[in-house]
Write an enzyme that holds these catalytic residues in place. Structure first.
Site, short mmCIF file in Angstrom:
data_model
loop_
_atom_site.label_atom_id
_atom_site.label_comp_id
_atom_site.label_asym_id
_atom_site.label_seq_id
_atom_site.Cartn_x
_atom_site.Cartn_y
_atom_site.Cartn_z
N LYS A 1 3.66 -4.26 -7.54
CA LYS A 1 3.98 -3.42 -6.40
C LYS A 1 3.08 -2.19 -6.43
CE LYS A 1 6.62 -0.03 -5.85
NZ LYS A 1 5.66 0.71 -4.94
N GLY B 1 4.16 6.45 -12.80
CA GLY B 1 4.79 7.11 -11.67
C GLY B 1 5.62 8.28 -12.15
N SER B 2 6.66 8.60 -11.41
CA SER B 2 7.44 9.80 -11.72
C SER B 2 8.41 9.56 -12.87
CB SER B 2 8.23 10.25 -10.48
OG SER B 2 9.38 9.46 -10.29
N THR B 3 8.71 10.64 -13.57
CA THR B 3 9.66 10.58 -14.68
C THR B 3 11.04 10.15 -14.19
OG1 THR B 3 8.47 12.29 -15.90
CG2 THR B 3 10.77 11.95 -16.48
N VAL C 1 11.94 8.32 -11.60
CA VAL C 1 12.01 6.89 -11.25
C VAL C 1 12.03 6.04 -12.50
CG1 VAL C 1 10.78 4.99 -10.14
CG2 VAL C 1 10.96 7.20 -8.98
N GLU D 1 4.01 5.51 -18.16
CA GLU D 1 3.34 6.81 -18.20
C GLU D 1 3.83 7.56 -16.98
OE1 GLU D 1 1.06 9.71 -16.92
OE2 GLU D 1 -0.34 8.05 -16.57
N CYS E 1 -2.48 12.91 -13.35
CA CYS E 1 -1.39 13.11 -14.31
C CYS E 1 -1.79 14.13 -15.38
CB CYS E 1 -1.02 11.79 -14.98
SG CYS E 1 -0.69 10.44 -13.84
N GLU F 1 6.46 20.32 -12.52
CA GLU F 1 5.29 19.54 -12.10
C GLU F 1 5.07 19.72 -10.60
OE1 GLU F 1 3.49 15.13 -12.94
OE2 GLU F 1 5.57 15.23 -12.24
#
Length: 542
Positions: free
Chosen positions: A211, A264-266, A268, A292, A326, A424
């Site tokens: 995805k 992606g995001s922490t 999620v 990551e 990132c 962030e």
């Protein structure tokens, strides 16, 4: 065939300059003009078949949000299930291919990308994700090529790893792929990551349901076509853009889920981890979770630091690709004695930064990726303008009339715990705190404890004792730690990338450590002369 293959010697792909008059510049300019002048339709690719759902969405240029590059079909629950079925069907054959034949597919993809596909994928990344020519070159060309080549080398190293055999036996390790499929969830900000997350497990015989980020479907589609031309069999990687929540819900409820490869995001990733934990008894095996996630990356300078090197690192590390890396420098800690010089040099550089269309090669920065990012980042800037003890010393302006443009913004704070020093932002906003020279040790502790993240960080000093002290205090504050260099630009095979704490599982993309997560070893012991009696010598007397 009685041979032990050796993969071609691996070296990092040279970065082309795109200087005026160079052949690569002309090819890229031609690709940009041609691709920006057409609107393509992007289907799902499931089991090698193009699938059109009719549920479509547009991908536009970040720097010109009225310009549609592509309209892509979105997967629903039925298509996700089809992709899982196609992956599991492909697994039956792909997992049994000789390893050298699997790796040859990705070696060919690397060579195609290094030549004919280079301007195509670079142009797609520039148009769809807003990178300038150099940022695209180091990402969608060089880093992706490096992933493809170095990972085949790491795979070979894994297959060579075999145990000791004692007398009368032969011990072997069968490095099997995982039993099931890998769910690859990829971000918008690095085309190389989008290509690596499904392909790294596939090299080892795994299959993937991929995805891509909805803001990077355009370049993702070209990655898929590249891999198909390289000879990747149908169903090994299935390309299914769409809405993440309903798609992920189907994935996490399938018993054949064997792994998740995520960037992606922490928030999620933590949600995914929590869901997998709640459903752990329903899977065929324990899924491998590799992620990551976020970062609040730092530069901390000692009084002995080189001011010009520090200023250059601030501008490049904080504002290249609009701070949407990132690893981008987001918080700075600068001693009082250096600040006047660093301020003058940094502001002088920022005055020369051009922001605009990446097809104009004079521009250092482009637009941020989409409306959601623009609103979030400008919200931080508005707060900085209004907050007490906070000064916006560069930039602080923005305009979304044509594209999502935000000027490079430098903010000085009086409180090291101000939100811009801790949260962030993921945009071209860098905050800085000026500390008294005598508080070097205290400042190091502030750097370590100010955020939950630990992705990248940099220390600048020429005093060796100060460097040693920083190394001790900040040992767990960054998974990628830089000394007298900006905290961005990790190179595959040289600086394996990843962080810990809230920044991820630190499985180090671009190294053998990541590849080891995608195998399930089987130990085989063959005995040449098996025992014929159950009795042991010690049983001879009472």
């Amino acid at each position: 065939m009685n041979s032990i293959p050796i993969v071609p010697q691996t070296v990092n792909e040279p970065v082309l300059s795109y200087a005026p008059g160079s052949p690569e510049r002309a090819l890229l300019k031609e690709a940009l003009a041609r691709m920006s002048g057409e609107e393509i339709e992007i289907p799902l690719i499931i089991g090698g078949r193009e699938v059109r759902t009719g549920n479509m969405e547009a991908q536009t240029m970040p720097h010109n949000h009225g310009h549609v590059l592509a309209r892509y079909h979105k997967a629903g629950p039925n298509e996700v299930r089809q992709a899982i079925d196609a992956a599991m069907e492909a697994w039956k054959e792909w997992s049994r291919w000789p390893w050298e034949d699997r790796l040859a597919v990705f070696q060919r993809a690397a060579d195609l990308l290094a030549t004919r596909w280079r301007p195509i994928l670079n142009a797609a990344t520039m148009l769809g994700q807003g990178k300038n020519a150099y940022q695209a070159e180091i990402d969608s060309a060089c880093e992706f090529i490096d992933f493809l080549r170095w990972n085949t080398n790491f795979a070979q190293q894994i297959y060579r790893e075999q145990p000791f055999s004692g007398p009368g036996m032969w011990n072997r390790l069968d490095h099997r792929p995982l039993e099931g499929f890998v769910y690859a969830v990829t971000p918008f900000n690095f085309t190389a990551i989008a290509g690596n997350l499904p392909s790294a497990p596939a090299m080892l015989g795994n299959v993937a349901v991929w995805k891509p980020a909805q803001t990077a479907v355009y370049s993702g589609y070209y990655i898929m076509k590249l891999l198909e031309e390289a000879g990747l069999p149908p169903g090994v990687i299935n390309f299914i853009p769409g809405d993440p929540i309903p798609m992920t819900d189907v994935i996490l409820n399938d018993r054949n889920l064997a792994g998740i490869h995520f960037t992606g995001s922490t928030a999620v990733f933590q949600t995914i981890w929590r869901t997998v934990g709640e459903k752990i008894g329903s899977y065929r095996s324990y899924p491998r979770l590799v992620g990551e996630t976020g970062g609040k990356d730092f530069i901390v300078a000692h009084a002995s630091a080189d001011p010009l090197a520090l200023s250059t690192a601030i501008v490049r590390g904080g504002f290249e690709y609009q701070g949407q890396k990132c690893s981008a420098a987001s918080r700075l800690y600068i001693p009082e004695s250096l600040w006047p010089t660093v301020r003058e040099q940094t502001l002088g550089m920022l005055d020369k930064v051009r922001v605009g269309d990446p097809a104009d090669f004079r521009n250092f920065m482009g637009a941020v990726i989409d409306r959601k990012a623009y609103d979030k980042i400008t919200g931080y800037i508005k707060h900085a303008h209004e907050a007490d003890d906070v000064e916006v010393i560069a930039g602080g302006t923005y305009d979304d009339s044509t594209g999502y443009f935000i000027q490079p913004t430098l903010v000085q704070v009086q409180n090291s715990a101000y939100q811009l020093m801790c949260e962030e932002v993921f945009g071209p906003v860098v905050s800085l705190y000026v500390y008294p020279d005598a508080q070097w040790e205290d400042t190091l502790r502030i750097v370590d404890k100010s955020t939950p993240y630990a992705l990248t960080g940099a220390v600048f000093a020429t005093d060796r004792a100060a460097l040693l002290q920083a190394d001790r205090e900040l040992r767990n504050a960054a998974g990628n730690y830089y000394v007298n260099d900006k905290p961005t630009g990790a190179v595959v095979g040289q600086q394996p990338f990843g962080g810990a704490r809230a920044s991820g599982t630190n499985d180090k993309a671009g190294s053998i450590l990541n590849m080891l997560r995608w195998i399930s070893p089987r130990t085989i012991k063959e005995t040449f002369a098996p025992a014929h009696s159950f009795e042991y010598p010690f049983m001879g007397e009472k």
